[in-house]
Design a protein around this motif. Sequence first.
Motif, PDB file in Angstrom:
ATOM      1  N   ALA A 119      -1.517  13.176  -7.396  1.00  0.00           N
ATOM      2  CA  ALA A 119      -1.351  13.902  -6.143  1.00  0.00           C
ATOM      3  C   ALA A 119      -2.708  14.310  -5.596  1.00  0.00           C
ATOM      4  CB  ALA A 119      -0.478  15.134  -6.366  1.00  0.00           C
ATOM      5  N   VAL A 120      -2.786  14.359  -4.277  1.00  0.00           N
ATOM      6  CA  VAL A 120      -4.021  14.742  -3.601  1.00  0.00           C
ATOM      7  C   VAL A 120      -3.703  15.913  -2.678  1.00  0.00           C
ATOM      8  CG1 VAL A 120      -5.748  13.974  -1.925  1.00  0.00           C
ATOM      9  CG2 VAL A 120      -4.956  12.417  -3.684  1.00  0.00           C
ATOM     10  N   ALA A 121      -4.559  16.926  -2.700  1.00  0.00           N
ATOM     11  CA  ALA A 121      -4.402  18.044  -1.777  1.00  0.00           C
ATOM     12  C   ALA A 121      -4.652  17.553  -0.353  1.00  0.00           C
ATOM     13  CB  ALA A 121      -5.387  19.152  -2.126  1.00  0.00           C
ATOM     14  N   ARG A 129       6.944  -0.256  -8.579  1.00  0.00           N
ATOM     15  CA  ARG A 129       5.610  -0.065  -7.985  1.00  0.00           C
ATOM     16  C   ARG A 129       5.752   0.799  -6.744  1.00  0.00           C
ATOM     17  NH1 ARG A 129       2.819  -5.511  -6.919  1.00  0.00           N
ATOM     18  NH2 ARG A 129       4.733  -5.854  -5.783  1.00  0.00           N
ATOM     19  N   VAL A 130       4.638   1.315  -6.288  1.00  0.00           N
ATOM     20  CA  VAL A 130       4.629   2.184  -5.121  1.00  0.00           C
ATOM     21  C   VAL A 130       3.760   1.539  -4.041  1.00  0.00           C
ATOM     22  CG1 VAL A 130       4.023   4.493  -4.290  1.00  0.00           C
ATOM     23  CG2 VAL A 130       4.896   4.204  -6.617  1.00  0.00           C
ATOM     24  N   ALA A 131       4.321   1.423  -2.845  1.00  0.00           N
ATOM     25  CA  ALA A 131       3.575   0.871  -1.714  1.00  0.00           C
ATOM     26  C   ALA A 131       2.816   2.002  -1.037  1.00  0.00           C
ATOM     27  CB  ALA A 131       4.526   0.211  -0.721  1.00  0.00           C
ATOM     28  N   LEU A 132       1.513   1.800  -0.858  1.00  0.00           N
ATOM     29  CA  LEU A 132       0.643   2.796  -0.238  1.00  0.00           C
ATOM     30  C   LEU A 132      -0.019   2.213   0.991  1.00  0.00           C
ATOM     31  CD1 LEU A 132      -1.156   3.939  -3.502  1.00  0.00           C
ATOM     32  CD2 LEU A 132       0.726   5.093  -2.353  1.00  0.00           C
ATOM     33  N   ARG A 133      -0.327   3.086   1.938  1.00  0.00           N
ATOM     34  CA  ARG A 133      -1.053   2.666   3.141  1.00  0.00           C
ATOM     35  C   ARG A 133      -2.153   3.692   3.401  1.00  0.00           C
ATOM     36  NH1 ARG A 133       2.448   1.080   7.954  1.00  0.00           N
ATOM     37  NH2 ARG A 133       2.341  -0.881   6.850  1.00  0.00           N
ATOM     38  N   PRO A 134      -3.328   3.241   3.825  1.00  0.00           N
ATOM     39  CA  PRO A 134      -4.379   4.205   4.161  1.00  0.00           C
ATOM     40  C   PRO A 134      -3.871   5.201   5.197  1.00  0.00           C
ATOM     41  CG  PRO A 134      -5.241   1.968   4.214  1.00  0.00           C
ATOM     42  CD  PRO A 134      -3.757   1.857   4.054  1.00  0.00           C
ATOM     43  N   GLN A 135      -4.369   6.416   5.148  1.00  0.00           N
ATOM     44  CA  GLN A 135      -3.914   7.468   6.057  1.00  0.00           C
ATOM     45  C   GLN A 135      -4.005   7.096   7.519  1.00  0.00           C
ATOM     46  OE1 GLN A 135      -6.256  10.736   4.143  1.00  0.00           O
ATOM     47  NE2 GLN A 135      -4.540  11.864   4.962  1.00  0.00           N
ATOM     48  N   GLY A 136      -5.058   6.444   7.915  1.00  0.00           N
ATOM     49  CA  GLY A 136      -5.243   6.110   9.318  1.00  0.00           C
ATOM     50  C   GLY A 136      -4.564   4.811   9.716  1.00  0.00           C
ATOM     51  N   GLY A 137      -3.771   4.245   8.812  1.00  0.00           N
ATOM     52  CA  GLY A 137      -3.138   2.958   9.057  1.00  0.00           C
ATOM     53  C   GLY A 137      -3.949   1.856   8.410  1.00  0.00           C
ATOM     54  N   GLY A 138      -3.387   0.696   8.368  1.00  0.00           N
ATOM     55  CA  GLY A 138      -4.078  -0.431   7.760  1.00  0.00           C
ATOM     56  C   GLY A 138      -3.157  -1.177   6.823  1.00  0.00           C
ATOM     57  N   VAL A 139      -3.736  -2.001   6.013  1.00  0.00           N
ATOM     58  CA  VAL A 139      -2.983  -2.886   5.134  1.00  0.00           C
ATOM     59  C   VAL A 139      -2.479  -2.119   3.918  1.00  0.00           C
ATOM     60  CG1 VAL A 139      -3.126  -4.970   3.729  1.00  0.00           C
ATOM     61  CG2 VAL A 139      -4.359  -4.844   5.886  1.00  0.00           C
ATOM     62  N   GLU A 140      -1.193  -2.256   3.659  1.00  0.00           N
ATOM     63  CA  GLU A 140      -0.599  -1.628   2.476  1.00  0.00           C
ATOM     64  C   GLU A 140      -1.069  -2.317   1.209  1.00  0.00           C
ATOM     65  OE1 GLU A 140       3.659  -1.420   2.533  1.00  0.00           O
ATOM     66  OE2 GLU A 140       3.685  -0.131   4.295  1.00  0.00           O
ATOM     67  N   GLY A 171       5.853   9.498   1.984  1.00  0.00           N
ATOM     68  CA  GLY A 171       5.106  10.435   2.811  1.00  0.00           C
ATOM     69  C   GLY A 171       4.093  11.258   2.039  1.00  0.00           C
ATOM     70  N   SER A 172       4.178  11.229   0.699  1.00  0.00           N
ATOM     71  CA  SER A 172       3.228  11.978  -0.130  1.00  0.00           C
ATOM     72  C   SER A 172       1.837  11.358  -0.050  1.00  0.00           C
ATOM     73  CB  SER A 172       3.656  11.959  -1.601  1.00  0.00           C
ATOM     74  OG  SER A 172       4.884  12.588  -1.775  1.00  0.00           O
ATOM     75  N   LEU A 173       0.850  12.195  -0.192  1.00  0.00           N
ATOM     76  CA  LEU A 173      -0.533  11.745  -0.221  1.00  0.00           C
ATOM     77  C   LEU A 173      -0.967  11.658  -1.679  1.00  0.00           C
ATOM     78  CD1 LEU A 173      -2.856  11.105   1.729  1.00  0.00           C
ATOM     79  CD2 LEU A 173      -3.523  13.505   1.566  1.00  0.00           C
ATOM     80  N   TRP A 187      -6.765   3.589  -9.978  1.00  0.00           N
ATOM     81  CA  TRP A 187      -7.248   2.257 -10.343  1.00  0.00           C
ATOM     82  C   TRP A 187      -8.390   1.828  -9.427  1.00  0.00           C
ATOM     83  CZ3 TRP A 187      -7.337  -2.729  -8.258  1.00  0.00           C
ATOM     84  CH2 TRP A 187      -7.631  -3.740  -9.176  1.00  0.00           C
ATOM     85  N   ASN A 188      -8.254   2.152  -8.101  1.00  0.00           N
ATOM     86  CA  ASN A 188      -9.305   1.742  -7.161  1.00  0.00           C
ATOM     87  C   ASN A 188      -9.952   2.914  -6.429  1.00  0.00           C
ATOM     88  OD1 ASN A 188      -7.458   2.449  -5.171  1.00  0.00           O
ATOM     89  ND2 ASN A 188      -6.894   0.351  -4.704  1.00  0.00           N
ATOM     90  N   GLY A 189      -9.475   4.127  -6.663  1.00  0.00           N
ATOM     91  CA  GLY A 189     -10.063   5.313  -6.055  1.00  0.00           C
ATOM     92  C   GLY A 189      -9.632   5.588  -4.628  1.00  0.00           C
ATOM     93  N   ARG A 190      -8.773   4.742  -4.075  1.00  0.00           N
ATOM     94  CA  ARG A 190      -8.357   4.910  -2.679  1.00  0.00           C
ATOM     95  C   ARG A 190      -7.271   5.969  -2.557  1.00  0.00           C
ATOM     96  NH1 ARG A 190      -6.845  -0.789  -0.318  1.00  0.00           N
ATOM     97  NH2 ARG A 190      -6.791   0.412   1.608  1.00  0.00           N
ATOM     98  N   ILE A 191      -7.282   6.664  -1.414  1.00  0.00           N
ATOM     99  CA  ILE A 191      -6.246   7.638  -1.093  1.00  0.00           C
ATOM    100  C   ILE A 191      -5.294   6.985  -0.108  1.00  0.00           C
ATOM    101  CG2 ILE A 191      -5.781   9.833   0.046  1.00  0.00           C
ATOM    102  CD1 ILE A 191      -8.440  10.832  -1.068  1.00  0.00           C
ATOM    103  N   GLY A 192      -4.001   7.183  -0.338  1.00  0.00           N
ATOM    104  CA  GLY A 192      -3.023   6.581   0.553  1.00  0.00           C
ATOM    105  C   GLY A 192      -1.762   7.408   0.674  1.00  0.00           C
ATOM    106  N   VAL A 193      -0.966   7.046   1.643  1.00  0.00           N
ATOM    107  CA  VAL A 193       0.328   7.672   1.885  1.00  0.00           C
ATOM    108  C   VAL A 193       1.391   6.768   1.262  1.00  0.00           C
ATOM    109  CG1 VAL A 193       1.958   8.415   3.662  1.00  0.00           C
ATOM    110  CG2 VAL A 193      -0.506   8.653   4.047  1.00  0.00           C
ATOM    111  N   VAL A 194       2.308   7.366   0.523  1.00  0.00           N
ATOM    112  CA  VAL A 194       3.397   6.601  -0.089  1.00  0.00           C
ATOM    113  C   VAL A 194       4.330   6.116   1.020  1.00  0.00           C
ATOM    114  CG1 VAL A 194       5.368   6.693  -1.666  1.00  0.00           C
ATOM    115  CG2 VAL A 194       3.244   7.905  -2.242  1.00  0.00           C
ATOM    116  N   MET A 195       4.486   4.795   1.096  1.00  0.00           N
ATOM    117  CA  MET A 195       5.342   4.196   2.128  1.00  0.00           C
ATOM    118  C   MET A 195       6.713   3.809   1.580  1.00  0.00           C
ATOM    119  SD  MET A 195       3.304   4.530   4.577  1.00  0.00           S
ATOM    120  CE  MET A 195       4.230   3.751   5.882  1.00  0.00           C
TER     121      MET A 195
END
Length: 81
Positions: free
Chosen positions: A58-60, A37-48, A16-18, A23-31
């Motif tokens: 960490a991102v504010a 490794r850590v699985a991330l998904r874009p905030q608005g949904g999409g491919v992990e 749930g952390s943001l 490595w790629n500059g993308r912001i994601g939610v920890v799933m």
Amino acid sequence: MTNEQHSNPSALPDVGSLVRDTWNGRIGVVMDRVGGRVALRPQGGGVEWFALPEDLEAVALSEGLSEPVREANARSRGGRR
């Protein structure tokens, strides 16, 4: 993340952390945290995607909110950023 956090699995980001994948500059939610490794998904949904813990920071919440706005604006301009 510090070296101490890498050696301590409980110090990995919570589900749930943001975070930003540096490595790629993308912001994601920890799933999930899977096999070091850590699985991330874009905030608005999409491919992990998966990231290494050492590539995460960490991102504010206020910073994270701007990413979906940029994406929505890009879509409204026909995909141009």
